[in-house]
Design an enzyme around this catalytic site. Structure first.
Site, short mmCIF file in Angstrom:
data_model
loop_
_atom_site.label_atom_id
_atom_site.label_comp_id
_atom_site.label_asym_id
_atom_site.label_seq_id
_atom_site.Cartn_x
_atom_site.Cartn_y
_atom_site.Cartn_z
N PRO A 73 -9.33 -8.25 1.12
CA PRO A 73 -8.10 -8.19 0.37
C PRO A 73 -7.36 -9.49 0.13
O PRO A 73 -6.50 -9.88 0.90
CB PRO A 73 -7.21 -7.35 1.27
CG PRO A 73 -7.69 -7.72 2.66
CD PRO A 73 -8.99 -8.40 2.52
N GLU A 74 -7.60 -10.15 -0.95
CA GLU A 74 -6.65 -11.15 -1.46
C GLU A 74 -6.10 -10.53 -2.74
O GLU A 74 -6.43 -9.39 -3.06
CB GLU A 74 -7.34 -12.49 -1.70
CG GLU A 74 -7.87 -13.12 -0.41
CD GLU A 74 -8.55 -14.45 -0.62
OE1 GLU A 74 -8.05 -15.24 -1.44
OE2 GLU A 74 -9.57 -14.72 0.02
#
Length: 288
Positions: free
Chosen positions: A2-3
DNA sequence: ACACGGACCTGAAGGC
DNA sequence: TGCCTTCAGGTCCGTG
């Protein structure tokens, strides 16, 4: 997974199934995530309808019809899976089921599962009125894809900071949403070394404004390309239907230590180094 | 205020 | 086979 691009991919996957369809029930596992669940978490969600699903940096924010907001962060290993009514049977018993911590049941039979092996993610509730001043969100930097993020902002945020450019860009107060992959990719695209002192791009430094222009444009370009590819899928799927994003095939530097630089005409070799305990990848030949 | 190391978790992969 | 170490997309807290 998750970015910012992965979180945005998740948001786009959840939005059409979640927004406007009432939640009938929420089930929560025994083990807590990064934060304990708030009081009566499941009960405060049951019967509610999500009116909108937004993203701020790496956070997802679901506005409920109860004047509350559900705040979600995927941490290092969080992922969502959407199952249609026909598929939503049985709990499964594999590794995925062991790490499924929250399940949302919707009135149309849809099931939305949140899994997170490392449990660095979080879900919490906040009043809609107090959302902007919530401690998790209040001091976050600007959205890199919005108008507030530009060379002027970067110059001001980096001025006087003696840390590396890499560490400064990972700081969510400087700009929201960048993580270890996209910082490396953006710095390569901008031709800036991750080891360079952040203050050297600060307001007033010679060439600083020009470097900030390049960096702001590179950040935007890398993030937009990654979103268009459905994010990057390394150890997890990036999408809520279980399929993979494919931006990892476009990495210019991340995970490519020892391999040739992909900048056109550059004969350099990608180097890996550790900064603040985390891997950085860059080309010493074309990043300065 | 800033900068840094360690802590929080689990799993996968590689060396012996 | 097993045991050990290292590494992984994040951030928060305590210490200078």
């Amino acid at each position: 997974m998750p970015e910012l691009p992965e979180v945005e991919t998740v948001r786009r996957g959840l939005e059409p199934v979640l927004v406007g369809t009432p939640i009938t029930q929420v089930r929560v596992g025994e083990k807590r995530l990064r934060l304990p669940y708030p009081e009566n978490f499941a009960a405060r969600l049951a019967g509610r309808t999500v009116e909108s699903l937004a993203r701020q940096g790496k956070f997802l924010i679901a506005m409920l019809d109860s004047q509350e907001a559900l705040i979600i962060h995927l941490g290092m290993s969080g992922s969502f899976l959407v199952l249609g009514g026909a598929e939503a049977h049985g709990t499964g018993n594999g590794a995925a089921a062991r790490h499924t911590h929250v399940v949302f049941h919707l009135v149309d039979g849809t099931e939305i599962r949140y899994a997170d092996p490392r449990r660095f993610g979080l879900m919490t509730l906040a009043s809609a009125a107090g959302l902007a001043s919530h401690p998790l969100l209040a001091r976050m930097g600007p959205e890199p894809l919005g108008n507030e993020f530009n060379a002027g902002h970067l110059g001001a945020a980096l001025a006087g900071r003696r840390t590396s450019l890499k560490a400064a860009l990972l700081d969510q107060h400087v700009v929201a949403g960048l993580g270890n992959i996209y910082v490396s990719e953006a710095l390569h695209a901008a031709g800036l070394a991750p080891t360079r002192e952040a203050a050297s791009l600060g307001a007033g430094k010679r060439q600083g404004a020009a470097a900030c222009e390049k960096l702001a444009a590179a950040v935007r370009e890398v993030l937009l390309s990654a979103i268009a590819a459905g994010g990057s899928s390394l150890r997890d799927h990036a999408r809520t239907d279980g399929t993979l994003g494919y931006f990892q095939h476009s990495f210019k530097v991340y995970g490519r230590g020892g391999e040739p630089c992909r900048r056109a005409g550059c004969p350099g070799t990608i180097k890996r180094l550790i900064q603040n305990g985390r891997s950085s990848f860059y080309c010493p030949r074309c990043q300065h």
